[in-house]
Design a protein around this motif. Structure first.
Motif, PDB file in Angstrom:
ATOM      1  N   LYS A  50       0.808  -1.222   0.000  1.00 13.37           N
ATOM      2  CA  LYS A  50       0.000   0.000   0.000  1.00 13.37           C
ATOM      3  C   LYS A  50       0.844   1.276   0.000  1.00 13.37           C
ATOM      4  N   ARG A  51       2.128   1.135   0.175  1.00 11.35           N
ATOM      5  CA  ARG A  51       2.967   2.333   0.167  1.00 11.35           C
ATOM      6  C   ARG A  51       2.939   2.983  -1.218  1.00 11.35           C
ATOM      7  N   PRO A  52       3.031   4.309  -1.269  1.00 11.11           N
ATOM      8  CA  PRO A  52       2.933   5.021  -2.554  1.00 11.11           C
ATOM      9  C   PRO A  52       3.946   4.529  -3.585  1.00 11.11           C
ATOM     10  N   GLY A  53       3.458   4.200  -4.772  1.00  7.94           N
ATOM     11  CA  GLY A  53       4.325   3.831  -5.885  1.00  7.94           C
ATOM     12  C   GLY A  53       4.788   2.396  -5.908  1.00  7.94           C
ATOM     13  N   ILE A  54       4.601   1.646  -4.826  1.00  5.44           N
ATOM     14  CA  ILE A  54       5.136   0.288  -4.758  1.00  5.44           C
ATOM     15  C   ILE A  54       4.372  -0.658  -5.695  1.00  5.44           C
ATOM     16  N   ALA A  55       3.040  -0.596  -5.670  1.00  8.46           N
ATOM     17  CA  ALA A  55       2.245  -1.500  -6.510  1.00  8.46           C
ATOM     18  C   ALA A  55       2.540  -1.284  -7.990  1.00  8.46           C
ATOM     19  N   LEU A  56       2.595  -0.032  -8.416  1.00 12.52           N
ATOM     20  CA  LEU A  56       2.879   0.254  -9.814  1.00 12.52           C
ATOM     21  C   LEU A  56       4.288  -0.194 -10.186  1.00 12.52           C
ATOM     22  N   GLY A  57       5.232  -0.014  -9.271  1.00 17.78           N
ATOM     23  CA  GLY A  57       6.589  -0.478  -9.524  1.00 17.78           C
ATOM     24  C   GLY A  57       6.644  -1.980  -9.728  1.00 17.78           C
ATOM     25  N   VAL A  74      19.764  -5.644 -11.260  1.00 18.63           N
ATOM     26  CA  VAL A  74      20.457  -4.727 -10.354  1.00 18.63           C
ATOM     27  C   VAL A  74      19.637  -3.460 -10.161  1.00 18.63           C
ATOM     28  N   ALA A  75      19.048  -2.971 -11.237  1.00 15.24           N
ATOM     29  CA  ALA A  75      18.250  -1.747 -11.155  1.00 15.24           C
ATOM     30  C   ALA A  75      17.041  -1.941 -10.253  1.00 15.24           C
ATOM     31  N   TRP A  76      16.341  -3.070 -10.399  1.00 13.37           N
ATOM     32  CA  TRP A  76      15.146  -3.281  -9.584  1.00 13.37           C
ATOM     33  C   TRP A  76      15.496  -3.603  -8.141  1.00 13.37           C
ATOM     34  N   SER A  77      16.631  -4.258  -7.907  1.00 10.47           N
ATOM     35  CA  SER A  77      17.076  -4.494  -6.531  1.00 10.47           C
ATOM     36  C   SER A  77      17.437  -3.173  -5.859  1.00 10.47           C
ATOM     37  N   THR A  78      18.061  -2.278  -6.620  1.00 13.93           N
ATOM     38  CA  THR A  78      18.381  -0.962  -6.085  1.00 13.93           C
ATOM     39  C   THR A  78      17.109  -0.180  -5.785  1.00 13.93           C
ATOM     40  N   TRP A  79      16.138  -0.289  -6.657  1.00 19.45           N
ATOM     41  CA  TRP A  79      14.837   0.349  -6.412  1.00 19.45           C
ATOM     42  C   TRP A  79      14.240  -0.128  -5.097  1.00 19.45           C
ATOM     43  N   LEU A  80      14.295  -1.433  -4.851  1.00 23.83           N
ATOM     44  CA  LEU A  80      13.770  -1.989  -3.603  1.00 23.83           C
ATOM     45  C   LEU A  80      14.547  -1.452  -2.406  1.00 23.83           C
ATOM     46  N   ALA A  81      15.888  -1.448  -2.501  1.00 20.89           N
ATOM     47  CA  ALA A  81      16.710  -1.002  -1.379  1.00 20.89           C
ATOM     48  C   ALA A  81      16.487   0.475  -1.070  1.00 20.89           C
ATOM     49  N   ILE A  89      12.214   0.695   0.147  1.00 18.66           N
ATOM     50  CA  ILE A  89      11.641  -0.072   1.261  1.00 18.66           C
ATOM     51  C   ILE A  89      12.739  -0.734   2.092  1.00 18.66           C
ATOM     52  N   PRO A  90      13.732   0.015   2.593  1.00 14.30           N
ATOM     53  CA  PRO A  90      14.817  -0.618   3.342  1.00 14.30           C
ATOM     54  C   PRO A  90      14.397  -1.155   4.700  1.00 14.30           C
ATOM     55  N   ASP A  91      13.286  -0.652   5.252  1.00 13.60           N
ATOM     56  CA  ASP A  91      12.891  -1.027   6.608  1.00 13.60           C
ATOM     57  C   ASP A  91      12.120  -2.345   6.668  1.00 13.60           C
ATOM     58  N   GLU A  92      11.622  -2.835   5.522  1.00 11.90           N
ATOM     59  CA  GLU A  92      10.929  -4.130   5.474  1.00 11.90           C
ATOM     60  C   GLU A  92      11.494  -4.938   4.315  1.00 11.90           C
ATOM     61  N   ALA A  93      12.801  -5.168   4.365  1.00 10.54           N
ATOM     62  CA  ALA A  93      13.495  -5.764   3.219  1.00 10.54           C
ATOM     63  C   ALA A  93      13.026  -7.190   2.913  1.00 10.54           C
ATOM     64  N   GLU A  94      12.735  -7.988   3.954  1.00  9.40           N
ATOM     65  CA  GLU A  94      12.300  -9.360   3.701  1.00  9.40           C
ATOM     66  C   GLU A  94      10.937  -9.397   3.018  1.00  9.40           C
ATOM     67  N   SER A  95       9.979  -8.656   3.544  1.00 12.27           N
ATOM     68  CA  SER A  95       8.639  -8.642   2.964  1.00 12.27           C
ATOM     69  C   SER A  95       8.652  -8.015   1.574  1.00 12.27           C
ATOM     70  N   ALA A  96       9.374  -6.906   1.419  1.00 15.35           N
ATOM     71  CA  ALA A  96       9.460  -6.251   0.113  1.00 15.35           C
ATOM     72  C   ALA A  96      10.163  -7.148  -0.891  1.00 15.35           C
ATOM     73  N   GLY A  97      11.205  -7.830  -0.433  1.00 20.65           N
ATOM     74  CA  GLY A  97      11.894  -8.765  -1.317  1.00 20.65           C
ATOM     75  C   GLY A  97      10.969  -9.874  -1.783  1.00 20.65           C
ATOM     76  N   GLY A  98      10.113 -10.355  -0.886  1.00 23.08           N
ATOM     77  CA  GLY A  98       9.152 -11.386  -1.270  1.00 23.08           C
ATOM     78  C   GLY A  98       8.197 -10.903  -2.338  1.00 23.08           C
ATOM     79  N   LEU A  99       7.731  -9.662  -2.215  1.00 28.30           N
ATOM     80  CA  LEU A  99       6.812  -9.105  -3.205  1.00 28.30           C
ATOM     81  C   LEU A  99       7.489  -8.938  -4.564  1.00 28.30           C
ATOM     82  N   LEU A 100       8.727  -8.447  -4.565  1.00 21.35           N
ATOM     83  CA  LEU A 100       9.433  -8.273  -5.830  1.00 21.35           C
ATOM     84  C   LEU A 100       9.723  -9.616  -6.491  1.00 21.35           C
ATOM     85  N   VAL A 101      10.171 -10.574  -5.700  1.00 20.13           N
ATOM     86  CA  VAL A 101      10.450 -11.902  -6.252  1.00 20.13           C
ATOM     87  C   VAL A 101       9.174 -12.547  -6.787  1.00 20.13           C
TER      88      VAL A 101
END
Length: 400
Positions: A214-221, A324-331, A334-346
Motif C-alpha cells: 500500500k505504500r505510494p508507488g510500490i504496486a505500480l513499480g 540490479v536496477a530493480w534491486s536498487t529500487w527496492l533497497a 523499502i529498506p525497513d521491510e526488506a524481507e517482505s518487500a523482497g518477497g513481493l518483488l520476487v
C-alpha cells in the motif's frame, strides 16, 4: 534525507563485512539460476527425449516460476522462527534434490515435480537475499555485496545457456542436470562454513505484505517489474528454437551465440551501478525500451546471422542491468521491510517468468518464435511507458 543503498540503516549491518558469507550466497545464486535457465538451452533435446512438444517442455520453466512466486510470498511468515542460515542451506539442499530428480525423470510428471522443488528454493532464496546481505555487511558495503550476489546470476547466464547446450549435445541433457546438482552441493558446504547465525528480523507476516504493497508507488513499480521480466523471459525461453529454425544456426553456433549473450549480460551487470547512479528511474525505463527495439528489429528485418548475433548480445547486455536496477529500487524505497518487500518483488518476477514462458509456449506452438518476440517487444514497450509515467525511485520523506 532520502535513503539510498549507501544509507541503509546502520543497525542492520555489522561493523566488519562477512565477505565469505556473501560469496557463499553468490555461489548459491549461481547454482539456482543455472538450474532455472537450463531448460531454455536444452528445450529441444528434452522435448525429443520425453516425447513432448517444445512448448510443453517450456512449461518446466513455468512451474518453477509459479511455485517460486508462491514461496517468495509465504516464506517470511512460514519460516518466521527459523534461523536464516539454516534456510539458505535448506534451499541449497532442495537445489540438489531438484536437479537429481530432473536428471532421472522418466517423463514429464517427475520432471515438473523436480522443477517445483527448484521453485521453492528460488522463491525462498531471492525473497531473503537482500535482507540477509544487509545484515552481513556494513551499510556502506551493501551495493558492493549486492553486485557480488548478482554476479552469480550473470555467471549462471554465461554458463547455463552455452555450456548447457554444448555439454548436453556431447553427454546428454540429463548429465547437465547432474553437474548442476554438484553446484548445489558446493553451495551447501560453503554456506555451512561461512554463514553466521541470523535470527529472523522484521514483522514477517502476511499482513506486512499488504502494508508494504500500500505504500505510494510500490504496486505500480511491481507491475512494471512484472512486465519487464515477463517480456524478457518470453524472449529468452524460446531463443534457441529461434536461432535454430529461423536463423539456421547449428548447435555449435547456438552455443557460441548463447555464450555471447551471457558474456554481454555479465558486462551489463558490471556497468549497471554506473548507469543507475546517473538516474535510477531513467535506467529502469531505458533498459526495457531498448530491449523492445531489439525485438522489433528481429521481427521486422529477418536479420542475417552476424546481425542477429549482435542483437542477441546487446539484449543480454541490457538485461544484465535489469535485476540490479530493480534491486536498487527496492533497497532505496523499502529498506525497513526488506524481507517482505523482497518477497513481493520476487513474486512479481516469478509470476512474470511463468507468464512469459507459458504464454510464449502457446504462441510458439501456434505461430513460431517471431510472434513470441513481437509479443515480448510490445510488453517491454508498455513497461517502459509505465515506468516513466508513474514509478517512484525514492521513498516518501516520512520514511527518511
Amino acid at each position: 534525507m532520502n535513503p539510498t543503498p549507501n544509507s541503509l540503516p546502520a543497525a542492520d549491518g555489522p561493523e566488519a563485512p562477512a565477505w565469505g558469507a556473501v560469496i557463499s550466497m553468490a555461489l548459491g545464486v549461481f547454482g539456482l539460476v543455472t538450474a532455472e535457465f537450463l531448460p531454455a538451452s536444452l528445450l529441444t533435446p528434452i522435448a525429443a527425449d520425453l516425447g513432448i512438444t517444445e512448448g510443453a517442455a517450456g512449461q518446466a520453466v513455468t512451474v518453477t516460476a509459479v511455485v517460486g512466486m508462491v514461496a517468495s510470498l509465504l516464506i517470511t511468515s512460514l519460516a518466521r522462527n527459523i534461523d536464516r542460515r539454516h534456510l539458505m542451506m535448506i534451499f541449497s539442499g532442495l537445489l540438489v534434490i531438484s536437479n537429481l530428480m530432473v536428471a532421472t525423470a522418466p517423463g514429464l510428471t517427475v520432471l515438473l515435480i523436480g522443477r517445483l522443488l527448484l521453485g521453492v528454493a528460488l522463491g525462498g532464496f531471492w525473497a531473503m537475499s537482500t535482507a540477509i546481505v544487509i545484515r552481513l555487511v556494513p551499510a556502506a558495503s551493501v551495493p558492493r555485496a549486492l553486485s557480488m550476489i548478482f554476479s552469480g546470476v550473470s555467471g549462471a547466464t554465461i554458463v547455463a545457456a552455452p555450456v548447457g547446450s554444448y555439454v548436453g549435445e556431447l553427454a546428454g541433457w540429463r548429465f547437465v542436470f547432474v553437474l548442476t546438482a554438484l553446484l548445489g552441493v558446493a553451495a551447501l558446504f560453503a554456506q555451512f562454513f561461512t554463514l553466521p547465525k541470523l535470527a529472523p528480523s522484521g514483522t514477517s507476516s502476511i499482513k506486512t505484505l499488504g502494508t508494504v504493497l500500500k505504500r505510494p508507488g510500490i504496486a505500480l513499480g511491481l507491475v512494471a517489474a512484472t512486465l519487464v521480466f515477463g517480456g524478457h523471459f518470453a524472449f529468452f525461453t524460446y531463443l534457441r528454437p529461434y536461432l535454430e529454425a529461423d536463423i539456421g544456426a547449428g548447435i555449435g553456433m547456438v552455443s557460441a551465440l548463447l555464450l555471447g549473450f551471457g558474456l554481454a549480460n555479465f558486462v551489463g551487470t558490471l556497468v549497471a551501478g554506473s548507469l543507475i547512479s546517473r538516474s535510477l528511474k531513467m535506467s529502469l525505463a531505458a533498459l526495457p525500451l531498448f530491449m523492445a527495439l531489439i525485438a522489433v528489429l528481429l521481427v521486422t528485418t529477418a536479420p542475417p546471422l552476424p546481425l542477429a548475433a549482435v542483437l542477441v548480445a546487446f539484449w543480454g547486455f541490457l538485461f544484465g542491468a535489469v535485476p540490479v536496477a530493480w534491486s536498487t529500487w527496492l533497497a532505496r524505497t523499502i529498506p525497513d521491510e526488506a524481507e517482505s518487500a523482497g518477497g513481493l518483488l520476487v513474486a512479481s518476477i516469478q509470476f512474470a517468468i511463468a507468464m512469459g514462458a507459458a504464454v510464449g509456449g502457446i504462441i510458439f506452438d501456434l505461430s513460431g518464435a517471431i510472434s513470441v518476440f513481437g509479443t515480448s517487444g510490445l510488453i517491454l514497450a508498455l513497461a517502459a511507458i509505465g515506468i516513466m509515467v508513474g514509478v517512484r525511485s525514492r521513498p516518501e520523506a516520512s520514511m527518511a
